[in-house]
Design a protein around this motif. Structure first.
Motif, mmCIF file in Angstrom:
data_model
loop_
_atom_site.group_PDB
_atom_site.id
_atom_site.type_symbol
_atom_site.label_atom_id
_atom_site.label_comp_id
_atom_site.label_asym_id
_atom_site.label_seq_id
_atom_site.Cartn_x
_atom_site.Cartn_y
_atom_site.Cartn_z
ATOM 1 N N ASP A 1 0.775 -1.220 0.134
ATOM 2 C CA ASP A 1 0.059 0.053 -0.101
ATOM 3 C C ASP A 1 0.932 1.382 0.126
ATOM 4 O O ASP A 1 0.461 2.265 -0.584
ATOM 5 C CB ASP A 1 -1.000 -0.119 0.976
ATOM 6 C CG ASP A 1 -1.910 -1.108 1.298
ATOM 7 O OD1 ASP A 1 -2.333 -1.669 -0.008
ATOM 8 O OD2 ASP A 1 -2.419 -1.291 2.347
ATOM 9 N N HIS B 1 3.763 1.448 -1.265
ATOM 10 C CA HIS B 1 4.420 1.881 -2.741
ATOM 11 C C HIS B 1 3.449 2.380 -3.511
ATOM 12 O O HIS B 1 3.798 3.446 -4.404
ATOM 13 C CB HIS B 1 4.873 0.552 -3.221
ATOM 14 C CG HIS B 1 5.829 -0.359 -2.574
ATOM 15 N ND1 HIS B 1 6.930 -0.227 -3.187
ATOM 16 C CD2 HIS B 1 5.983 -0.935 -1.314
ATOM 17 C CE1 HIS B 1 7.956 -1.123 -2.224
ATOM 18 N NE2 HIS B 1 7.024 -1.511 -1.266
ATOM 19 N N PHE B 2 2.286 2.109 -3.617
ATOM 20 C CA PHE B 2 1.194 2.991 -4.268
ATOM 21 C C PHE B 2 1.057 4.292 -3.748
ATOM 22 O O PHE B 2 0.918 5.315 -4.899
ATOM 23 C CB PHE B 2 -0.336 2.241 -4.089
ATOM 24 C CG PHE B 2 -0.212 1.046 -4.940
ATOM 25 C CD1 PHE B 2 -0.152 0.899 -6.403
ATOM 26 C CD2 PHE B 2 -0.560 -0.008 -4.447
ATOM 27 C CE1 PHE B 2 -0.115 -0.314 -7.005
ATOM 28 C CE2 PHE B 2 -0.613 -1.522 -4.861
ATOM 29 C CZ PHE B 2 -0.456 -1.500 -6.135
ATOM 30 N N ILE B 3 1.069 4.445 -2.521
ATOM 31 C CA ILE B 3 0.934 5.898 -2.004
ATOM 32 C C ILE B 3 2.089 6.885 -2.424
ATOM 33 O O ILE B 3 2.027 7.984 -2.977
ATOM 34 C CB ILE B 3 0.708 5.806 -0.608
ATOM 35 C CG1 ILE B 3 -0.355 5.223 0.008
ATOM 36 C CG2 ILE B 3 1.022 7.276 -0.139
ATOM 37 C CD1 ILE B 3 -0.655 5.022 1.372
ATOM 38 N N GLY C 1 4.267 6.243 -4.857
ATOM 39 C CA GLY C 1 4.152 5.992 -6.218
ATOM 40 C C GLY C 1 3.444 7.258 -6.878
ATOM 41 O O GLY C 1 3.696 8.275 -7.787
ATOM 42 N N TYR C 2 2.080 7.302 -6.368
ATOM 43 C CA TYR C 2 1.268 8.496 -6.821
ATOM 44 C C TYR C 2 1.620 9.752 -6.362
ATOM 45 O O TYR C 2 1.279 10.915 -6.936
ATOM 46 C CB TYR C 2 -0.017 8.259 -6.017
ATOM 47 C CG TYR C 2 -1.228 9.200 -6.381
ATOM 48 C CD1 TYR C 2 -1.913 9.159 -7.655
ATOM 49 C CD2 TYR C 2 -1.584 10.092 -5.539
ATOM 50 C CE1 TYR C 2 -2.729 9.962 -8.184
ATOM 51 C CE2 TYR C 2 -2.314 11.073 -5.794
ATOM 52 C CZ TYR C 2 -3.145 11.068 -7.115
ATOM 53 O OH TYR C 2 -3.902 12.132 -7.614
ATOM 54 N N PHE C 3 2.269 10.148 -5.026
ATOM 55 C CA PHE C 3 2.780 11.006 -4.742
ATOM 56 C C PHE C 3 3.951 11.769 -5.594
ATOM 57 O O PHE C 3 4.230 12.983 -5.921
ATOM 58 C CB PHE C 3 3.384 11.063 -3.419
ATOM 59 C CG PHE C 3 4.049 12.434 -2.837
ATOM 60 C CD1 PHE C 3 3.178 13.307 -2.289
ATOM 61 C CD2 PHE C 3 5.444 12.436 -2.453
ATOM 62 C CE1 PHE C 3 3.675 14.576 -1.806
ATOM 63 C CE2 PHE C 3 6.117 13.502 -2.184
ATOM 64 C CZ PHE C 3 5.054 14.594 -1.662
ATOM 65 N N LEU D 1 4.271 10.632 -8.997
ATOM 66 C CA LEU D 1 3.639 11.170 -10.183
ATOM 67 C C LEU D 1 3.032 12.634 -10.112
ATOM 68 O O LEU D 1 3.336 13.249 -10.951
ATOM 69 C CB LEU D 1 2.813 10.033 -10.408
ATOM 70 C CG LEU D 1 1.945 10.484 -11.945
ATOM 71 C CD1 LEU D 1 2.686 10.408 -12.879
ATOM 72 C CD2 LEU D 1 0.726 9.338 -12.056
ATOM 73 N N ALA D 2 2.401 12.897 -9.001
ATOM 74 C CA ALA D 2 1.720 14.133 -8.788
ATOM 75 C C ALA D 2 2.784 15.287 -8.556
ATOM 76 O O ALA D 2 2.426 16.376 -9.348
ATOM 77 C CB ALA D 2 1.033 14.128 -7.475
#
Length: 57
Positions: free
Chosen positions: A18, A20-22, A24-26, A28-29
């Motif tokens: 979880d 890693h997804f958080i 990763g999204y951060f 990308l943003a």
């Protein structure tokens, strides 16, 4: 009653996946915001153009 007991005994388990997804999204943003900022630095852009680029990507 069985549903209430099942909800009370339910344990929330979070994995490292979880995070890693958080992160990763951060990342990308942050890249998207950097690209919008770089696009706004070109001559001829106004503050309203920057606002439109960030609201309607």
């Amino acid at each position: 009653m069985k549903i209430l007991e099942a909800l009370q005994s339910y344990e929330v388990r979070s994995s490292g996946r979880d995070l890693h997804f958080i992160f990763g999204y951060f990342g990308l943003a942050m890249c998207m915001l950097g690209a919008i900022y770089a696009a706004a630095l070109s001559p001829g852009n106004t503050v309203s153009d920057l606002a439109l680029m960030s609201v309607f990507p």
